[in-house]
Design an enzyme around this catalytic site. Structure first.
Site, PDB file in Angstrom:
ATOM      1  N   GLY A 166     -26.751  13.054 -20.688  1.00 12.62           N
ATOM      2  CA  GLY A 166     -26.977  11.780 -21.367  1.00 12.62           C
ATOM      3  C   GLY A 166     -26.090  10.674 -20.839  1.00 12.62           C
TER       4      GLY A 166
ATOM      5  N   CYS B  81     -24.188  17.516 -29.836  1.00 12.49           N
ATOM      6  CA  CYS B  81     -25.493  16.855 -29.931  1.00 12.49           C
ATOM      7  C   CYS B  81     -26.635  17.858 -30.066  1.00 12.49           C
ATOM      8  CB  CYS B  81     -25.715  15.957 -28.721  1.00 12.49           C
ATOM      9  SG  CYS B  81     -24.592  14.552 -28.683  1.00 12.49           S
TER      10      CYS B  81
ATOM     11  N   ASP C 187     -22.458  19.716 -12.186  1.00 15.59           N
ATOM     12  CA  ASP C 187     -23.297  20.232 -13.274  1.00 15.59           C
ATOM     13  C   ASP C 187     -23.978  21.492 -12.771  1.00 15.59           C
ATOM     14  OD1 ASP C 187     -24.941  20.448 -15.614  1.00 15.59           O
ATOM     15  OD2 ASP C 187     -24.869  18.271 -15.811  1.00 15.59           O
TER      16      ASP C 187
ATOM     17  N   ASP D  17     -19.826  17.071 -23.052  1.00 12.38           N
ATOM     18  CA  ASP D  17     -20.086  17.079 -24.492  1.00 12.38           C
ATOM     19  C   ASP D  17     -19.348  18.212 -25.186  1.00 12.38           C
ATOM     20  OD1 ASP D  17     -21.363  19.219 -23.460  1.00 12.38           O
ATOM     21  OD2 ASP D  17     -23.302  18.842 -24.398  1.00 12.38           O
ATOM     22  N   ASN D  18     -18.258  18.672 -24.594  1.00 15.20           N
ATOM     23  CA  ASN D  18     -17.529  19.750 -25.269  1.00 15.20           C
ATOM     24  C   ASN D  18     -16.027  19.567 -25.081  1.00 15.20           C
ATOM     25  OD1 ASN D  18     -16.499  21.706 -22.991  1.00 15.20           O
ATOM     26  ND2 ASN D  18     -18.566  21.094 -22.415  1.00 15.20           N
TER      27      ASN D  18
ATOM     28  N   ASN E  62     -34.119  17.421 -22.859  1.00 18.69           N
ATOM     29  CA  ASN E  62     -33.142  16.485 -22.285  1.00 18.69           C
ATOM     30  C   ASN E  62     -33.740  15.084 -22.088  1.00 18.69           C
ATOM     31  OD1 ASN E  62     -32.076  19.020 -19.908  1.00 18.69           O
ATOM     32  ND2 ASN E  62     -31.326  18.664 -21.960  1.00 18.69           N
ATOM     33  N   LEU E  63     -35.075  15.015 -21.940  1.00 18.78           N
ATOM     34  CA  LEU E  63     -35.694  13.801 -21.399  1.00 18.78           C
ATOM     35  C   LEU E  63     -35.658  12.617 -22.355  1.00 18.78           C
ATOM     36  CD1 LEU E  63     -38.785  15.459 -19.669  1.00 18.78           C
ATOM     37  CD2 LEU E  63     -36.577  14.873 -18.655  1.00 18.78           C
ATOM     38  N   GLN E  64     -35.411  12.870 -23.630  1.00 14.10           N
ATOM     39  CA  GLN E  64     -35.330  11.798 -24.634  1.00 14.10           C
ATOM     40  C   GLN E  64     -34.144  10.869 -24.359  1.00 14.10           C
ATOM     41  OE1 GLN E  64     -32.549  12.713 -26.513  1.00 14.10           O
ATOM     42  NE2 GLN E  64     -32.723  11.952 -28.610  1.00 14.10           N
ATOM     43  N   ARG E  65     -33.181  11.312 -23.560  1.00 10.40           N
ATOM     44  CA  ARG E  65     -32.001  10.466 -23.298  1.00 10.40           C
ATOM     45  C   ARG E  65     -31.475  10.566 -21.868  1.00 10.40           C
ATOM     46  NH1 ARG E  65     -31.220  15.096 -25.337  1.00 10.40           N
ATOM     47  NH2 ARG E  65     -29.489  16.408 -24.751  1.00 10.40           N
TER      48      ARG E  65
ATOM     49  N   CYS F  80     -32.028  31.701 -38.932  1.00  9.09           N
ATOM     50  CA  CYS F  80     -31.589  30.357 -38.528  1.00  9.09           C
ATOM     51  C   CYS F  80     -32.238  30.091 -37.174  1.00  9.09           C
ATOM     52  CB  CYS F  80     -30.066  30.276 -38.472  1.00  9.09           C
ATOM     53  SG  CYS F  80     -29.333  31.398 -37.269  1.00  9.09           S
TER      54      CYS F  80
END
Ligand code: ZN
Length: 386
Positions: A46, A193, A67, A135-136, A75-78, A344
């Site tokens: 992102g 996220c 990466d 993101d971690n 992933n493609l939404q952002r 879950c």
């Protein structure tokens, strides 16, 4: 870094960067500085998407991408550096092609590996600026420590739901990330996220701020976010700014550092080696196929412990929703004599729910192994996954 700052621009480059060349803060000299600069971006997700795209468009001469993930549909939404046709490809390869399309004058180095204490110093050493697009928490502390040890600026950004943060940590000019957050939050307390969601434009907003900071540092112009933490609430659209200070007791950038080389960041952040699933007895686990055979029994109670948002996406028929945080307060709704199956998304929250119910005297409880994800793969293949 890899080219001389005095290297001339071709006529094509002059035309390409003309709107920069007209700016007093950039000009021909500044554009040459950008061409000579090298920037390492940790993560091509992102934040990494707009960072890489804008730095490439701006003419930063060398961009490194670290990466090892593959592009997924979710992933493609952002993650706008990747497109639908890139699903299934390595993110670094997809990003490299996007950069080449935006600006063929940029050299791209790709590192198909996780950024770890074993390789981080070697990868980062040759770059002028490191940008944190992770993101971690373990990687965030690792990026910080690498930058302090190598004396490089760490352009920081983080995002969650509608909220973002940005700063520039540079031990030469102000505090580092550890000065601000000496200790990581308890493992599992702060959702990422993937667990809590994120609005798609937010990494675009924070990532472009990071790209702008990197460009300012390369140019030596303006006032970088040293000693300042910028906070964005994109839902109410408010920016706030906090002054942050060097911590004299900082373990890595203080006068008496206790961290003089990279450490084990998983251990530091309290992350268990494999999973944070609670250990439950094997007889308290049920496979999707076994559940499918038993589901018609009328006495079986099926409980979904995910969030209402997840329940709305997909759910196993005739299950009731009791989100895990509500479970301790809704025990009166359940019978101790009845057989209960918990599920879950992937099984981790379910195992916690089973342990909690066991402690409260519910003994006929099982956890669906692999959660609804495994159910969708093995039993109900029409079910959407998320
Ligand atoms: Zn510090």
């Amino acid at each position: 870094m890899n080219q001389k700052a005095t290297e001339d621009l071709s006529n094509e480059e002059i035309q390409r960067y003309s709107r920069h060349l007209l700016l007093p803060e950039v000009g021909l000299d500044g554009q040459k500085k950008l061409k000579a600069a090298s920037v390492l971006i940790i993560g091509t997700g992102g934040l990494g998407s707009p960072i890489a795209m804008y730095l490439a468009a701006a003419g930063v001469g060398c961009i490194g991408l670290v990466d090892m993930d593959i592009v997924e549909v979710s992933n493609l939404q952002r993650q706008i550096i990747h497109g639908s046709e890139n699903v299934g490809e390595l993110k670094i390869e997809s990003a490299k092609r996007s950069i080449a399309r935006i600006n063929p004058f940029v050299k791209v180095n790709t590192y198909r590996e996780k950024f770890t204490a074993d390789n981080a110093l070697d990868i980062a050493r040759d770059y002028d600026i490191i940008i944190d697009g992770t993101d971690n928490f373990p990687t965030r502390y690792l990026v910080n420590d690498v930058c302090v040890l190598l004396g490089k600026p760490n352009v920081y950004g983080s995002i969650f739901r509608f909220e973002g943060q940005a700063s520039v940590f540079s031990a030469k000019h102000g505090p580092c990330y550890r000065c601000l957050y000496p200790e990581p939050p308890p493992e599992g307390l702060v959702p990422n996220c993937a667990e809590g969601g994120v609005i798609g434009v937010l990494p675009g907003m924070i990532g472009t701020i990071q790209a702008n900071e990197a460009i300012k540092i390369i140019l030596g112009e303006g006032t970088p976010l040293y000693s300042r933490l910028l906070l964005l609430d994109a839902l109410d659209m408010r920016f706030r700014e906090m002054s942050i200070h060097k911590n004299p007791a900082c373990h890595i950038c203080g006068p008496n550092p206790t961290i003089t080389q990279l450490i084990d960041y998983q251990v530091f952040c309290g992350i268990a080696p494999k999973t944070d699933a609670v250990q439950i007895a094997p007889e308290q686990v049920i496979s999707p196929v076994e559940l499918a055979e038993q589901i018609t029994q009328s006495e079986l109670l099926l409980i979904d412990v995910r969030s209402p948002e997840e329940h709305a996406i997909c759910a196993i028929e005739n299950s009731i929703l009791i989100p895990l945080p509500e479970l301790p307060f809704r025990l009166h709704e359940l019978s101790k004599d009845r057989a209960i199956v918990i599920y879950c998304k992937s099984g981790i929250r379910g195992s916690k729910a089973v342990a909690l119910l066991n402690d409260e005297g519910f003994l006929h409880v099982k956890n669906l192994s692999g959660g609804i994800k495994a159910w969708a793969e093995e039993v109900d293949v029409e079910m959407p996954s998320y």
